[in-house]
Design an enzyme around this catalytic site. Sequence first.
Site, PDB file in Angstrom:
ATOM      1  N   ASP A  39       8.604   4.648  -1.095  1.00 57.14           N
ATOM      2  CA  ASP A  39       7.937   4.018   0.053  1.00 57.14           C
ATOM      3  C   ASP A  39       6.775   3.154  -0.416  1.00 57.14           C
ATOM      4  O   ASP A  39       5.653   3.628  -0.486  1.00 57.14           O
ATOM      5  CB  ASP A  39       7.457   5.109   1.005  1.00 57.14           C
ATOM      6  CG  ASP A  39       6.850   4.568   2.279  1.00 57.14           C
ATOM      7  OD1 ASP A  39       7.104   3.396   2.612  1.00 57.14           O
ATOM      8  OD2 ASP A  39       6.109   5.315   2.943  1.00 57.14           O
ATOM      9  N   GLU A  43       0.068  -1.421   5.719  1.00 57.34           N
ATOM     10  CA  GLU A  43       1.109  -0.933   6.625  1.00 57.34           C
ATOM     11  C   GLU A  43       0.902   0.537   6.942  1.00 57.34           C
ATOM     12  O   GLU A  43       1.234   0.998   8.043  1.00 57.34           O
ATOM     13  CB  GLU A  43       2.488  -1.153   5.992  1.00 57.34           C
ATOM     14  CG  GLU A  43       3.670  -0.866   6.914  1.00 57.34           C
ATOM     15  CD  GLU A  43       4.145   0.585   6.900  1.00 57.34           C
ATOM     16  OE1 GLU A  43       4.964   0.952   7.759  1.00 57.34           O
ATOM     17  OE2 GLU A  43       3.687   1.364   6.020  1.00 57.34           O
ATOM     18  N   GLU A  44       0.347   1.291   5.994  1.00 52.03           N
ATOM     19  CA  GLU A  44       0.231   2.738   6.160  1.00 52.03           C
ATOM     20  C   GLU A  44      -0.898   3.155   7.099  1.00 52.03           C
ATOM     21  O   GLU A  44      -0.991   4.328   7.446  1.00 52.03           O
ATOM     22  CB  GLU A  44       0.036   3.414   4.795  1.00 52.03           C
ATOM     23  CG  GLU A  44       1.208   3.271   3.833  1.00 52.03           C
ATOM     24  CD  GLU A  44       2.425   4.095   4.242  1.00 52.03           C
ATOM     25  OE1 GLU A  44       2.368   4.749   5.299  1.00 52.03           O
ATOM     26  OE2 GLU A  44       3.420   4.076   3.509  1.00 52.03           O
ATOM     27  N   ASP A  47       0.826  -1.207   0.000  1.00 47.87           N
ATOM     28  CA  ASP A  47       0.000   0.000   0.000  1.00 47.87           C
ATOM     29  C   ASP A  47       0.860   1.257   0.000  1.00 47.87           C
ATOM     30  O   ASP A  47       2.034   1.242   0.406  1.00 47.87           O
ATOM     31  CB  ASP A  47      -0.954   0.003   1.196  1.00 47.87           C
ATOM     32  CG  ASP A  47      -0.244  -0.073   2.544  1.00 47.87           C
ATOM     33  OD1 ASP A  47       0.791  -0.773   2.636  1.00 47.87           O
ATOM     34  OD2 ASP A  47      -0.716   0.560   3.512  1.00 47.87           O
TER      35      ASP A  47
END
Length: 376
Positions: A100, A134-135, A71
């Site tokens: 990222d 993860e974000e 993500d």
Amino acid sequence: MDCIELLRELIGLDTVNPPGNEKPAARYLAGILEPMGFKCEVQDLGGSRANLIAVLDGGAGPELMLNGHLDVVPAVGEWDSSPFSMEEKDGKLYGRGTCDMKGGIAAMCEAAMRCAARKEPMKGKLKLLFVADEECSNLGTLSYLKTHERSDYAIIGEPTRLEVAVAHRGVSRDYIDVKGAPRHAALPAGEEDAVMKACRAVRAVKDMNETLRHITHPVLPPPSIAVTMMEGYEKDNVVPGNVRLLLDFRIHPGMDHEQVGQFLDKGFEQAGIEGFQRTLHFYMPGGEIPQDDRFVKLCLEEREHLFGIKSEPQPFDASCEQCFLTKEGIQTVICGPGDIAQAHTVGEFTWEKQVRDAVSLYERIIDRVLYKTNYI
């Protein structure tokens, strides 16, 4: 597939979180890895959310995991080019997620596929774990850890400029609701106004940071608190009766939310602020691996051999999911292409050379762990 072409394809898959939509990216990578001999599982997390678990099984021996998140954050602001169509310029690769951290994922995939093409036998397992969410709330990694066996070693490909990072600070985000008596804006201000009390609370945060800066860690910077939101509007001519602050508290490994709360409460009480309410919004612990850990030393050695420069363990400046892996006994370092300062920015980029160098570094580490008989 070449890592740069793979990165281009990954950038073209919109995995902005929220909502995430990582499943198409997981399926795409599975379609590339399966013909190379990887056993792939697209772990369904509901809706369009999914992890990819891909394993190259060489039999008895250690298991090394290459880990990243699929993500990305929203692409807000004015971009010079489409954030979901990678642009190459002057050695830089632009697009949402290039830094990222789809650049790290692309490098991990090429390194893994190179190993799959080797004729000599591998002694152990190579696992690729590319997760969702993860974000936001770590759904992907936490779901994986509930259902799958643990690896022995892991590399998280977050952007570190290919330095070997061994620790990251955690984060505790708390709402602070400061209450006071609402009043007409034409009347004189009072110290019990919620707005005035909130201003004193912000000054108290400054004093708390002064205390925190004396707390040391072998690698990490001191803990710190930032005020990231302040709101309290009711009406143009009314001083509100409640002002809400959001605090972002970056904490060292081992500091839990109860300790965070005790520190904040004491700081506000010492500043004479009464009538406030603290509510947890988000908590993620810090993570670390000992600097003298054998796997850390191996990664540093391979980095030194590749670049000809002596390396030392570094901190990772943001939060990441190392904390969840090390808690489960997985010896985990953070090492990936790109600079964390580029993450989440307008015009995000990484360097093509670093992505290609990451392939070489990952391949060297895989070789040491899974092909050399004298490592374990």
